[in-house]
Design an enzyme around this catalytic site. Structure first.
Site, PDB file in Angstrom:
ATOM      1  N   GLU A 152      -9.576   6.992   3.720  1.00  9.54           N
ATOM      2  CA  GLU A 152     -10.503   6.032   4.326  1.00  9.54           C
ATOM      3  C   GLU A 152      -9.710   4.772   4.620  1.00  9.54           C
ATOM      4  O   GLU A 152      -8.713   4.487   3.965  1.00  9.54           O
ATOM      5  CB  GLU A 152     -11.647   5.716   3.353  1.00  9.54           C
ATOM      6  CG  GLU A 152     -11.346   4.617   2.329  1.00  9.54           C
ATOM      7  CD  GLU A 152     -10.243   4.936   1.324  1.00  9.54           C
ATOM      8  OE1 GLU A 152      -9.991   6.123   1.072  1.00  9.54           O
ATOM      9  OE2 GLU A 152      -9.609   3.979   0.802  1.00  9.54           O
ATOM     10  N   LYS A 206       0.807  -1.228   0.000  1.00 12.81           N
ATOM     11  CA  LYS A 206       0.000   0.000   0.000  1.00 12.81           C
ATOM     12  C   LYS A 206       0.838   1.275   0.000  1.00 12.81           C
ATOM     13  O   LYS A 206       0.446   2.302  -0.541  1.00 12.81           O
ATOM     14  CB  LYS A 206      -0.950   0.007   1.195  1.00 12.81           C
ATOM     15  CG  LYS A 206      -2.034  -1.042   1.059  1.00 12.81           C
ATOM     16  CD  LYS A 206      -3.347  -0.576   1.626  1.00 12.81           C
ATOM     17  CE  LYS A 206      -4.479  -1.492   1.205  1.00 12.81           C
ATOM     18  NZ  LYS A 206      -4.347  -2.866   1.752  1.00 12.81           N
ATOM     19  N   SER A 238       1.418  -9.872  -1.261  1.00 12.92           N
ATOM     20  CA  SER A 238       1.106  -8.447  -1.078  1.00 12.92           C
ATOM     21  C   SER A 238       1.441  -7.901   0.306  1.00 12.92           C
ATOM     22  O   SER A 238       1.684  -6.709   0.464  1.00 12.92           O
ATOM     23  CB  SER A 238      -0.373  -8.191  -1.386  1.00 12.92           C
ATOM     24  OG  SER A 238      -1.213  -9.019  -0.601  1.00 12.92           O
TER      25      SER A 238
HETATM   26  C1  LIG Z   1      -5.244  -3.852   1.486  1.00 13.70           C
HETATM   27  C2  LIG Z   1      -4.580  -5.122   1.151  1.00 13.70           C
HETATM   28  C3  LIG Z   1      -4.987  -5.914   0.050  1.00 13.70           C
HETATM   29  C4  LIG Z   1      -6.178  -5.585  -0.780  1.00 13.70           C
HETATM   30  O1  LIG Z   1      -6.117  -4.394  -1.488  1.00 13.70           O
HETATM   31  P1  LIG Z   1      -5.859  -4.331  -3.047  1.00 13.70           P
HETATM   32  O2  LIG Z   1      -6.123  -2.919  -3.402  1.00 13.70           O
HETATM   33  O3  LIG Z   1      -6.808  -5.273  -3.704  1.00 13.70           O
HETATM   34  O4  LIG Z   1      -4.458  -4.733  -3.275  1.00 13.70           O
HETATM   35  C5  LIG Z   1      -4.275  -7.062  -0.243  1.00 13.70           C
HETATM   36  N1  LIG Z   1      -3.223  -7.448   0.504  1.00 13.70           N
HETATM   37  C6  LIG Z   1      -2.795  -6.720   1.578  1.00 13.70           C
HETATM   38  C7  LIG Z   1      -1.636  -7.214   2.358  1.00 13.70           C
HETATM   39  C8  LIG Z   1      -3.460  -5.543   1.933  1.00 13.70           C
HETATM   40  O5  LIG Z   1      -3.043  -4.845   2.986  1.00 13.70           O
END
Ligand SMILES: *Cc1c(COP(=O)(O)O)cnc(C)c1O
Length: 395
Positions: free
Chosen positions: A112, A90, A378
């Site tokens: 948000e 993020k 992610s």
């Molecule tokens: C917020 C988050 C997501 C989901 O958000 P996307 O905009 O779909 O990437 C996925 N993985 C992690 C670790 C997150 O913090």
């Protein structure tokens, strides 16, 4: 021809656009008119790259998961966004947007947040730049996500509870939009995913596209080929997936797999599998797929992972999935939990629950022995320890 690039009105195929109240028009218009010029400027690029390198810790490694590959019978690489500062992808976006906000002379930042991950990433860059930060968060989420609320406060942000509706993410988004309408001159709204009115989806995708830019280079170094056969990423709004797919969108030989949260099951009434049970409509400023009742009321989503618990999907992904460019897979809470424990046991990596959905997709996916697969990891799982320990106790 690039079939997946946003057009000048903000559409990917029939999805996207800017469906906003009249009062929001000046804010969004200011951004639309200026963002391309600002982010293409060489001074901006230099500062963005330097911060990604020295502050975020990029490039993140592309790691060959040896035991995991053997287990699944394919060559599996993990793109390590879990190693970014603040623990997830993020921050790539919030760094980009804070630099943009500075160049637009904004003094006040709003955001948000649902689980608090985007709130923390925003509070982080506001502290970095010395800007005022207000994060809207559903009252229910404030109670459920106490550690992230504390982190935001320690970073100097004000966390304002959204008291309307279900007191979760969509209500926090509504509050943030209301704030922006009331403070158009000095405020920038940092949206946390590839959602919202044009130009947000494309702008956020561009900031996150550093993920696939690095992947191309790293795969070339490691395998002699810049394109994998398959890329897998989880999708809440879709920003980590957009970043992982971006530089491969026109490379048809690379399969793109978007993994949504099935929650307790697609037809259980407790799900967030938007592309399966959703239909076309408008949410938070763009035309896309969303979960709604026949008369257009938004259906509350559910997933064990707060980051995937969103009733819509970014317009780019709606286009990729409905045009057949991307494959959609949905994964239940239970299967995501199992996948998280499997990755921990086989590779010594505890993934975020969101990311664990992407790993669980391997069980459903058809692939060949010789395939090279990249899974976008992610985020890291420290924030999900309570859910993990509950699962262990239930076994
Ligand atoms: C917020 C988050 C997501 C989901 O958000 P996307 O905009 O779909 O990437 C996925 N993985 C992690 C670790 C997150 O913090």
């Amino acid at each position: 021809m690039n079939m997946y690039k946003v057009d000048e009105r903000g559409y990917y195929g029939k999805f996207g656009g800017a469906y906003i109240p009249e009062l929001l028009h000046p804010c969004v218009e200011e951004l639309r008119k200026n963002y391309e010029k600002i982010i293409s400027d060489s001074g901006f690029k230099k500062e963005f790259e330097n911060l990604l390198k020295d502050y975020v810790g990029r490039p993140t490694p592309l790691y060959y998961a040896k035991r995991y590959s053997k287990h699944y019978g394919a060559d599996i690489y993990l793109k390590r966004e879990d190693l970014c500062h603040t623990g997830a992808h993020k921050v790539n976006n919030t760094i980009g947007q804070i630099l943009l906000a500075q160049r637009l002379n904004k003094k006040r930042i709003i955001a948000e947040t649902g689980a608090g991950q985007h709130g923390v990433a925003t509070a982080t860059v506001c502290a970095l730049m010395g800007l005022e930060c207000i994060v809207y968060m559903g009252k229910k989420d404030i109670q459920r996500q106490a550690p992230n609320v504390k982190r935001m406060k320690m970073l100097g942000a004000e966390v304002r509870p959204a008291l309307s509706g279900s007191q979760t993410l969509k209500d926090a988004t509504n509050e943030a939009i209301r704030d922006w309408i009331n403070n158009p001159a000095d405020t920038h709204y940092i949206i946390g995913s590839v959602v919202g009115p044009h130009p947000y989806p494309e702008m956020v995708a561009r900031f996150q596209s550093v993920i696939s830019e690095e992947m191309k280079r790293q795969l070339m170094d490691k395998t002699g080929r810049s394109n994998p056969d398959i890329i897998i990423a989880c999708v809440g709004g879709g920003s980590n997936a957009a970043g992982a797919f971006y530089h491969y969108l026109n490379d048809q030989e690379t399969r793109l797999v978007a993994v949504e949260a099935a929650g307790l099951g697609i037809h259980s009434g407790e799900t967030a599998a938007t592309s399966v049970i959703g239909s076309e409509g408008i949410i938070h400023g763009s035309r896309t797929l969303l979960m709604q009742t026949p008369d257009g009321q938004i259906v509350e989503p559910y997933s064990i992972s707060a980051g995937l618990d969103y009733p819509g999907i970014g317009p780019l992904h709606a286009h990729l999935i409905s045009s057949g460019r991307a494959e959609a897979i949905s994964v239940t809470d239970e299967d995501a939990l199992k996948a998280a424990f499997e990755l921990a046991a086989q590779e010594g990596i505890i993934p975020a629950l969101e990311s664990a959905h992407a790993f669980a997709a391997l069980e459903q996916l058809e692939y060949k022995q010789e395939d090279t697969i990249v899974i976008n990891l992610s985020g890291r799982g420290d924030k999900d320890l309570a859910a993990f320990s509950q699962y262990m106790e239930s076994l």
